[in-house]
Design a protein around this motif. Structure first.
Motif, PDB file in Angstrom:
ATOM      1  N   THR A 204       5.438 -12.108  -7.004  1.00 27.88           N
ATOM      2  CA  THR A 204       4.947 -11.069  -7.904  1.00 27.88           C
ATOM      3  C   THR A 204       5.935 -10.937  -9.050  1.00 27.88           C
ATOM      4  O   THR A 204       7.113 -11.248  -8.920  1.00 27.88           O
ATOM      5  CB  THR A 204       4.837  -9.712  -7.193  1.00 27.88           C
TER       6      THR A 204
ATOM      7  N   THR B  32       0.803  -1.221   0.000  1.00 25.66           N
ATOM      8  CA  THR B  32       0.000   0.000   0.000  1.00 25.66           C
ATOM      9  C   THR B  32       0.841   1.278   0.000  1.00 25.66           C
ATOM     10  O   THR B  32       0.343   2.322  -0.410  1.00 25.66           O
ATOM     11  CB  THR B  32      -0.975   0.019   1.197  1.00 25.66           C
TER      12      THR B  32
ATOM     13  N   VAL C 136      -9.174  -1.965  -0.936  1.00 24.29           N
ATOM     14  CA  VAL C 136      -9.264  -2.911  -2.054  1.00 24.29           C
ATOM     15  C   VAL C 136      -8.130  -3.925  -1.957  1.00 24.29           C
ATOM     16  O   VAL C 136      -8.320  -5.127  -2.168  1.00 24.29           O
ATOM     17  CB  VAL C 136      -9.240  -2.171  -3.399  1.00 24.29           C
ATOM     18  N   PHE C 137      -6.933  -3.447  -1.626  1.00 24.57           N
ATOM     19  CA  PHE C 137      -5.791  -4.338  -1.466  1.00 24.57           C
ATOM     20  C   PHE C 137      -6.029  -5.339  -0.333  1.00 24.57           C
ATOM     21  O   PHE C 137      -5.679  -6.520  -0.451  1.00 24.57           O
ATOM     22  CB  PHE C 137      -4.522  -3.519  -1.201  1.00 24.57           C
ATOM     23  N   LYS C 138      -6.624  -4.885   0.749  1.00 26.48           N
ATOM     24  CA  LYS C 138      -6.943  -5.778   1.880  1.00 26.48           C
ATOM     25  C   LYS C 138      -7.920  -6.868   1.444  1.00 26.48           C
ATOM     26  O   LYS C 138      -7.734  -8.045   1.783  1.00 26.48           O
ATOM     27  CB  LYS C 138      -7.532  -4.961   3.031  1.00 26.48           C
ATOM     28  N   VAL C 139      -8.946  -6.498   0.685  1.00 21.31           N
ATOM     29  CA  VAL C 139      -9.899  -7.486   0.175  1.00 21.31           C
ATOM     30  C   VAL C 139      -9.178  -8.492  -0.728  1.00 21.31           C
ATOM     31  O   VAL C 139      -9.407  -9.702  -0.645  1.00 21.31           O
ATOM     32  CB  VAL C 139     -11.062  -6.802  -0.581  1.00 21.31           C
ATOM     33  N   PHE C 140      -8.296  -7.995  -1.586  1.00 23.65           N
ATOM     34  CA  PHE C 140      -7.515  -8.865  -2.466  1.00 23.65           C
ATOM     35  C   PHE C 140      -6.681  -9.853  -1.651  1.00 23.65           C
ATOM     36  O   PHE C 140      -6.660 -11.061  -1.944  1.00 23.65           O
ATOM     37  CB  PHE C 140      -6.631  -8.012  -3.366  1.00 23.65           C
ATOM     38  N   GLN C 141      -6.000  -9.374  -0.622  1.00 25.18           N
ATOM     39  CA  GLN C 141      -5.195 -10.253   0.226  1.00 25.18           C
ATOM     40  C   GLN C 141      -6.069 -11.273   0.963  1.00 25.18           C
ATOM     41  O   GLN C 141      -5.683 -12.440   1.103  1.00 25.18           O
ATOM     42  CB  GLN C 141      -4.372  -9.431   1.223  1.00 25.18           C
ATOM     43  N   ASP C 142      -7.240 -10.849   1.423  1.00 23.32           N
ATOM     44  CA  ASP C 142      -8.164 -11.775   2.086  1.00 23.32           C
ATOM     45  C   ASP C 142      -8.623 -12.868   1.125  1.00 23.32           C
ATOM     46  O   ASP C 142      -8.732 -14.038   1.505  1.00 23.32           O
ATOM     47  CB  ASP C 142      -9.377 -11.028   2.649  1.00 23.32           C
ATOM     48  N   GLU C 143      -8.898 -12.476  -0.125  1.00 20.37           N
ATOM     49  CA  GLU C 143      -9.317 -13.460  -1.122  1.00 20.37           C
ATOM     50  C   GLU C 143      -8.186 -14.415  -1.474  1.00 20.37           C
ATOM     51  O   GLU C 143      -8.410 -15.610  -1.690  1.00 20.37           O
ATOM     52  CB  GLU C 143      -9.858 -12.756  -2.362  1.00 20.37           C
ATOM     53  N   LEU C 144      -6.965 -13.908  -1.531  1.00 23.50           N
ATOM     54  CA  LEU C 144      -5.810 -14.786  -1.757  1.00 23.50           C
ATOM     55  C   LEU C 144      -5.646 -15.769  -0.604  1.00 23.50           C
ATOM     56  O   LEU C 144      -5.329 -16.947  -0.816  1.00 23.50           O
ATOM     57  CB  LEU C 144      -4.531 -13.964  -1.923  1.00 23.50           C
TER      58      LEU C 144
END
Length: 81
Positions: A78, A19, A35-43
């Motif tokens: 990455t 971030t 949005v990044f937090k949601v992405f990390q949670d989904e990962l």
């Protein structure tokens, strides 16, 4: 020379906070960090699914009896190359 430039390890996809790279945005644009937090949670959820799938791989019939070794986000780096 090419080998020395392309074999560098990259940061891991999960577990790193990127971030600080986000430029400031107007409040009306939303929160990129959220949005990044949601992405990390989904990962994390995908990684948990892969772990469960891999644990139970041998109990499934062929051809579904192979683990998802290369798909687990916790093992991915990455890359922008």
């Amino acid at each position: 020379l090419l080998m020395s430039l392309t074999c560098q390890s990259m940061p891991m996809l999960m577990g790193s906070d990127w971030t600080f790279f986000f430029p400031p945005v107007p409040p009306s644009a939303g929160d990129p960090a959220a949005v990044f937090k949601v992405f990390q949670d989904e990962l994390q959820a995908m990684s948990a699914y892969c772990g469960e799938y891999n644990t139970n791989a041998k109990s499934r019939p062929f051809p579904n009896n192979h683990p998802l070794v290369v798909l687990d986000p916790k093992d991915l780096e990455t890359s922008i190359s």
